[in-house]
Design a protein around this motif. Structure first.
Motif, short mmCIF file in Angstrom:
data_model
loop_
_atom_site.label_atom_id
_atom_site.label_comp_id
_atom_site.label_asym_id
_atom_site.label_seq_id
_atom_site.Cartn_x
_atom_site.Cartn_y
_atom_site.Cartn_z
N ASN A 133 2.73 0.17 3.31
CA ASN A 133 1.89 0.50 4.47
C ASN A 133 2.13 -0.56 5.55
O ASN A 133 1.81 -1.72 5.36
CB ASN A 133 0.41 0.53 4.06
N ILE A 134 2.73 -0.15 6.67
CA ILE A 134 2.96 -1.03 7.81
C ILE A 134 1.89 -0.72 8.85
O ILE A 134 1.77 0.43 9.29
CB ILE A 134 4.37 -0.84 8.41
N GLN A 135 1.13 -1.73 9.24
CA GLN A 135 0.01 -1.54 10.14
C GLN A 135 0.27 -2.18 11.51
O GLN A 135 1.23 -2.93 11.68
CB GLN A 135 -1.26 -2.13 9.53
N GLN A 136 -0.61 -1.87 12.43
CA GLN A 136 -0.58 -2.45 13.77
C GLN A 136 -2.02 -2.76 14.16
O GLN A 136 -2.88 -1.88 14.13
CB GLN A 136 0.07 -1.50 14.78
N ASP A 181 -7.33 4.12 -8.30
CA ASP A 181 -6.82 4.43 -9.65
C ASP A 181 -5.40 4.98 -9.59
O ASP A 181 -4.55 4.61 -10.41
CB ASP A 181 -7.75 5.44 -10.32
N VAL A 182 -5.13 5.88 -8.64
CA VAL A 182 -3.80 6.48 -8.55
C VAL A 182 -2.76 5.43 -8.16
O VAL A 182 -1.68 5.35 -8.76
CB VAL A 182 -3.80 7.63 -7.54
N VAL A 183 -3.09 4.60 -7.17
CA VAL A 183 -2.12 3.61 -6.70
C VAL A 183 -1.84 2.57 -7.78
O VAL A 183 -0.69 2.24 -8.06
CB VAL A 183 -2.64 2.93 -5.41
N MET A 184 -2.88 2.07 -8.41
CA MET A 184 -2.68 1.05 -9.43
C MET A 184 -2.03 1.60 -10.69
O MET A 184 -1.40 0.86 -11.45
CB MET A 184 -4.02 0.39 -9.78
N GLY A 185 -2.12 2.90 -10.90
CA GLY A 185 -1.51 3.49 -12.09
C GLY A 185 -0.04 3.84 -11.92
O GLY A 185 0.72 3.76 -12.89
N SER A 186 0.37 4.20 -10.70
CA SER A 186 1.75 4.68 -10.51
C SER A 186 2.52 3.93 -9.44
O SER A 186 3.72 4.19 -9.28
CB SER A 186 1.73 6.17 -10.15
N PHE A 187 1.88 3.02 -8.72
CA PHE A 187 2.55 2.36 -7.60
C PHE A 187 2.28 0.85 -7.64
O PHE A 187 1.35 0.38 -8.31
CB PHE A 187 2.05 2.90 -6.26
N LEU A 188 3.10 0.12 -6.89
CA LEU A 188 2.77 -1.22 -6.42
C LEU A 188 2.57 -1.12 -4.92
O LEU A 188 3.38 -0.50 -4.22
CB LEU A 188 3.89 -2.22 -6.74
N PHE A 189 1.51 -1.71 -4.42
CA PHE A 189 1.12 -1.57 -3.02
C PHE A 189 1.54 -2.81 -2.24
O PHE A 189 1.25 -3.95 -2.64
CB PHE A 189 -0.39 -1.36 -2.92
N TRP A 190 2.24 -2.59 -1.11
CA TRP A 190 2.74 -3.70 -0.27
C TRP A 190 2.39 -3.38 1.18
O TRP A 190 2.94 -2.45 1.77
CB TRP A 190 4.25 -3.83 -0.46
N GLN A 191 1.46 -4.16 1.75
CA GLN A 191 0.98 -3.91 3.11
C GLN A 191 1.28 -5.12 4.00
O GLN A 191 1.00 -6.26 3.63
CB GLN A 191 -0.53 -3.65 3.11
N ARG A 192 1.89 -4.86 5.17
CA ARG A 192 2.15 -5.89 6.17
C ARG A 192 1.90 -5.27 7.55
O ARG A 192 1.83 -4.05 7.69
CB ARG A 192 3.59 -6.41 6.08
N ASP A 193 1.78 -6.13 8.56
CA ASP A 193 1.68 -5.61 9.92
C ASP A 193 3.02 -5.75 10.62
O ASP A 193 3.93 -6.42 10.13
CB ASP A 193 0.56 -6.31 10.70
N ASP A 194 3.16 -5.10 11.77
CA ASP A 194 4.46 -5.01 12.42
C ASP A 194 4.92 -6.33 13.04
O ASP A 194 6.10 -6.47 13.38
CB ASP A 194 4.44 -3.92 13.50
N LYS A 195 4.02 -7.29 13.21
CA LYS A 195 4.40 -8.56 13.82
C LYS A 195 4.68 -9.65 12.80
O LYS A 195 5.10 -10.75 13.17
CB LYS A 195 3.32 -9.03 14.80
N SER A 196 4.45 -9.39 11.54
CA SER A 196 4.81 -10.35 10.50
C SER A 196 6.33 -10.36 10.33
O SER A 196 7.03 -9.41 10.73
CB SER A 196 4.13 -10.00 9.17
#
Length: 434
Positions: free
Chosen positions: A192-195, A216-231
């Motif tokens: 998830n890329i945010q602004q 539950d769905v994300v932690m069961g089947s995914f790894l979640f990686w969130q950053r913003d567009d200026k990082s």
């Protein structure tokens, strides 16, 4: 004939000129001609050729180093090169300085480099946190990693910042480390890329990523990686996958191939119900247990079949010897009975009165079934048991909206399905550990 000189005189000038006619004629006129040529004893001797080392001052240390290097290469620096030995000075073979000893050194200290990278990652994370807060001072939105911009000024802003903060399961490790972790765990990578300037980015944190079903769905089947567009890494991700023009951005990365398998406009994820449908639809279409999707840069490694178990010489069944002795039991003791999976009940015809329920299996597969309205909830557990090939005692079913467990439903598993309010809903199937 040209000079009119006698033959003996002309022969003498030729001898002086070394047989060169033009030089002899010039010498004849220069000397006035007509006189006797000078005797060989009085002839001028040519000047010796200048030495190649003439006028060169050679430092003894330099000469010694040149000699040592030439000796190591097998090159003769004396007469073979046309340079007399005296040109190198009075340096003897015993006085040649030994070559400098070889040594090893590190240009970069690995520990310092690792510490520097950790500090840069921490600074980038802090800068992103400041940009995503609502009570930042002017100019903080443009601050980069390591910039000392403003921050939280008072406790009044803590509540709203807490409400819109990223989810707790957001991976803090760098992107490529997160990819390797997802590959090792056999999970997809949900990015998830945010602004900060787009409010839809903040509503994702408040309404979607905090939802219990989504969690539950994300932690069961995914790894979640969130950053913003200026990082630093967020900007690199936007450039590589060309997604910076429309933010927030949500996509799924296959960690086996680094390919973006699916992408969505984050503004369409405003409701958790829509987000759940997107995630369930993706898991229906793709699975980490199968080969990477088509058009992937590289296929995943194929699982090789295991070797066949060793049997006895008579070709009978495989036998384990010594295990019963080590465990202190007798070989004749029978194993405990294993509970078998339930048999799915017969599905009613479409022309009869029925209700539909969609089962979401742990593998991501979706199974749609029809039930009679007065059928007990227990039949749902039987269908889930048959679909997962697990006994009913290890099966739990839960609804999404609202989230509740059907095993603990009021009235027990014999309550009728029309009273359980499950018609037309998606039911999550969970399997307890043995």
């Amino acid at each position: 004939a040209t000079t009119g000189a006698p033959a003996d005189e002309a022969r003498g000038y030729l001898e002086m000129a070394g047989g060169e006619l033009q030089a002899a004629v010039g010498m004849y006129f220069d000397m006035g001609g007509g006189g006797d040529p000078p005797s060989p004893a009085t002839r001028p001797t040519p000047a010796p050729a200048p030495s190649p080392m003439a006028g060169v001052v050679i430092d003894e240390d330099v000469a010694a180093e040149v000699a040592a290097a030439a000796a190591a290469a097998g090159i003769d620096t004396g007469h073979a090169a046309g340079i007399p030995d005296v040109a190198m000075g009075d340096v003897g073979a015993d006085e040649v300085r030994a070559p400098m000893p070889a040594y090893q050194d590190q240009i970069i200290n690995p520990e310092m480099e690792r510490r520097r990278m950790q500090e840069a990652i921490a600074a980038d994370s802090q800068a992103m946190t400041r940009r995503m807060t609502f009570d930042r001072t002017p100019g903080v939105a443009e601050a980069g990693a390591g910039d000392q911009g403003g921050g939280v000024e008072a406790d009044d802003g803590m509540a709203i910042n807490k409400l819109f903060e990223p989810p707790s399961y957001n991976e803090s490790t760098p992107y490529y480390q997160t990819v390797e972790k997802a590959k090792a765990e056999g999970k997809w990578l949900l990015v998830n890329i945010q602004q900060a300037e787009v409010f839809a980015s903040h509503t994702l944190n408040r309404d979607v990523w905090r939802d219990d079903t989504i969690t539950d769905v994300v932690m069961g089947s995914f790894l979640f990686w969130q950053r913003d567009d200026k990082s630093t890494e967020g900007n690199q991700f936007c450039q590589h996958y060309q997604c910076g023009h429309q933010l927030p951005h949500v996509c799924v990365i296959d960690p086996r191939t680094m390919r973006r398998v699916k992408a969505w406009d984050g503004r369409k994820w405003a409701e958790s119900r829509d987000a759940a449908e997107y995630l369930f639809g993706f898991l229906d279409e793709f699975s980490m247990s199968r080969s990477p999707p088509a058009n992937s840069p590289a296929a995943s490694p194929q699982m090789k079949p295991q070797d066949a178990p060793v049997t006895d010489s008579t070709g009978g069944d495989m036998q384990l010897t010594g295990l019963d002795v080590a465990m202190g039991t007798s070989a004749s003791k029978e194993p405990a009975p294993v509970e078998a999976a339930a048999v799915a009940p017969e599905e009613p015809a479409e022309d009869t009165q029925h209700l539909k329920v969609s089962f979401k299996l742990p593998s991501g597969q979706r199974v749609n079934r029809r039930f009679l309205p007065d059928a007990p909830v227990e039949q749902m557990f039987a269908v889930a048991s048959a679909a997962t090939e697990q006994p009913m005692s290890r099966i739990d079913l839960s609804t999404q909206f609202p989230k509740r467990s059907l095993r603990n439903i009021e009235g027990g598993m014999q309550v009728m399905m029309k009273d359980a309010q499950v018609a037309g809903s998606v039911v999550l199937v969970n399997v307890f550990a043995a």
